[in-house]
Design an enzyme around this catalytic site. Sequence first.
Site, short mmCIF file in Angstrom:
data_model
loop_
_atom_site.label_atom_id
_atom_site.label_comp_id
_atom_site.label_asym_id
_atom_site.label_seq_id
_atom_site.Cartn_x
_atom_site.Cartn_y
_atom_site.Cartn_z
N SER A 25 2.36 1.49 33.03
CA SER A 25 1.39 2.58 33.20
C SER A 25 -0.05 2.08 33.12
CB SER A 25 1.67 3.66 32.17
OG SER A 25 0.87 4.79 32.37
N ASP A 76 0.21 3.82 37.06
CA ASP A 76 1.42 4.30 37.72
C ASP A 76 1.26 5.73 38.24
OD1 ASP A 76 1.46 5.54 35.22
OD2 ASP A 76 3.64 5.44 35.02
N ASP A 82 0.39 8.74 36.96
CA ASP A 82 0.85 9.98 36.33
C ASP A 82 -0.22 10.64 35.46
OD1 ASP A 82 0.88 8.33 34.12
OD2 ASP A 82 3.03 8.54 33.72
N PRO A 84 0.78 7.47 14.26
CA PRO A 84 1.17 6.11 14.64
C PRO A 84 1.47 6.01 16.12
CG PRO A 84 3.01 7.23 13.61
CD PRO A 84 1.83 8.17 13.52
N SER A 85 1.19 4.87 16.71
CA SER A 85 1.57 4.61 18.09
C SER A 85 3.09 4.58 18.19
CB SER A 85 1.00 3.26 18.55
OG SER A 85 1.61 2.82 19.74
N GLY A 86 3.61 4.93 19.36
CA GLY A 86 5.05 4.88 19.56
C GLY A 86 5.55 3.51 19.98
N THR A 87 4.64 2.58 20.29
CA THR A 87 5.08 1.30 20.85
C THR A 87 4.54 0.07 20.12
OG1 THR A 87 3.24 1.39 22.42
CG2 THR A 87 5.37 2.25 23.16
N ARG A 141 -3.57 5.66 15.55
CA ARG A 141 -4.64 6.26 16.35
C ARG A 141 -5.37 7.33 15.53
NH1 ARG A 141 -3.66 4.15 21.27
NH2 ARG A 141 -1.51 3.64 21.79
#
Length: 540
Positions: free
Chosen positions: A65, A279, A281, A500-503, A508
């Site tokens: 993305s 990407d 979106d 928290p970030s998911g990855t 954040r």
Amino acid sequence: MESSYFQNIVNVKFNRDFDGYIQYGTAGFRTKASVLKHVLYRMGLLAVLRSKVKKAAVGLMITASHNLEHDNGVKLVDPNGEMLEASWETIATKLVNAQDSDLIATLSRIQVEENIDLSVLATVIIGRDTRKSSISLLHAAIEGITILNGTVVDLGLVTTPQLHYVVVCTNTNGAYGDPTLQGYYTKLATVFKRLRSAEKHNGKYRNEIFLDVANGVGAIAAKELLKHMGTDAMNVTLFNDGDGELNLKCGADYVKVQQELPLNAPSEPNVRCASIDGDADRLVYFYADRENKFHLLDGDRIATLVAAYFKELLKTSGLSLKLGLVQTAYANGGSTDYISNVLQVPVACVPTGVKHLHKKAQEFDIGIYFEANGHGTVVFKDAAKETIKNHAGNATLSETQREASTKLRDVIDLINETVGDALSDMLLVETILHAKGWDIIEWEKSYTDLPNKQLKVQVKDRNVITTTNAERCCLTPPGLQEEINKAVAKYPKGRSFVRPSGTEDIVRVYAESENSEDADKLATEVALLVQKLADGVGFS
């Protein structure tokens, strides 16, 4: 366990050579491309099982993305064009992190626990973005699919929304549209031109837009869409259309987060511009005024514009359908106040992530959702579509009611309901601005955003941060939320939250206040609290 079915899947080319833990999040798996080959192979295997359990085609998209070129990722698309079911995110995470020696056993457990009939045929529709690493990752995924005798439909270079579109069209036997890229372009271009011709007065609207396509796959899709539309319907000038580096100082995420013009933006003042991401979106609009001040019109602005348009059409048509708007905690407080108190449209708040917004939006007859980052769409209940269609054909209605009903019927076909689609969303925004006779300045006048600031805090382990109340309140670590509350109380119209970030191991921070200086101070104060109480190692 029927492990014999999986006995041929061991392939040393795709052994797990990365010791780190990779988690399937909202965006699927996303990390450095160099460590993803075994992930793609295993996701190919899993896609076959998912297709078998759903007895339908599924999608597999290779993309990172809005991330920079060196990253890549993969996500699965369910048969109805939606994100992968949450329980299978856990399954995917376990499979990808399994040791090579446990791979057959892990797959066998999935087959037994999910009661998968292995005799069912499987089809996996694959798409990829323009990253150099996507080709080798594509080959890894295809090997995983074919080793389990799945059928591969390779769409080649496509946007993420195009893959979602083709998946749902395939599984509805063309009822949603022709399951090809040609079908996608034709559907959008045809209805856009029809809606455009229905409006007689342009007011301040000008048929010109500059579109930053992030040097990504969206450039390919945008060029093809413009061929189908023609310049009479829309005069679009593309920039960052493939000569530069993907997402580098351009694209929707850069413009939203940095709140500044992307590279190669037009120098003329008050020109309507938009950016999509790598990407395609996400979509945000922007312009620079005569004093060269940057103005951002993000997902919140798009959401309010769309909500006002649908409310007006429903009122004019005489239709009584439940309209609602879904936001996340990142939505600007100014937009929430405008939607609730001026438009008087119901607003729901959910945790960050398209899957949460999409699910909540489906509770309304017409559900609008947009994240502030520009990712969003509109979904319609089947019963609502049928009601709108019948109303548009009702000869007893007044001409005004029929016109409004017809616009509602047509605009449904302009929208990619499966997922946020930057190109589809841009056509929707342009349709609405054209109908209202607004330029981008008039659009911005509808309400005033509260100044806001976002920061990222690097931490040793993002899992020490847990949240509740749609991510607006922090549960752990102990004491952090109390300290955030104290900081917020010092600033007029202050609001701040952390998640928290998911990855990746990042927390954040979002903050807003009555003026920009206070928003910056609040964000910094909260970031320092996170750093102190959540093992932070720096922030930016």
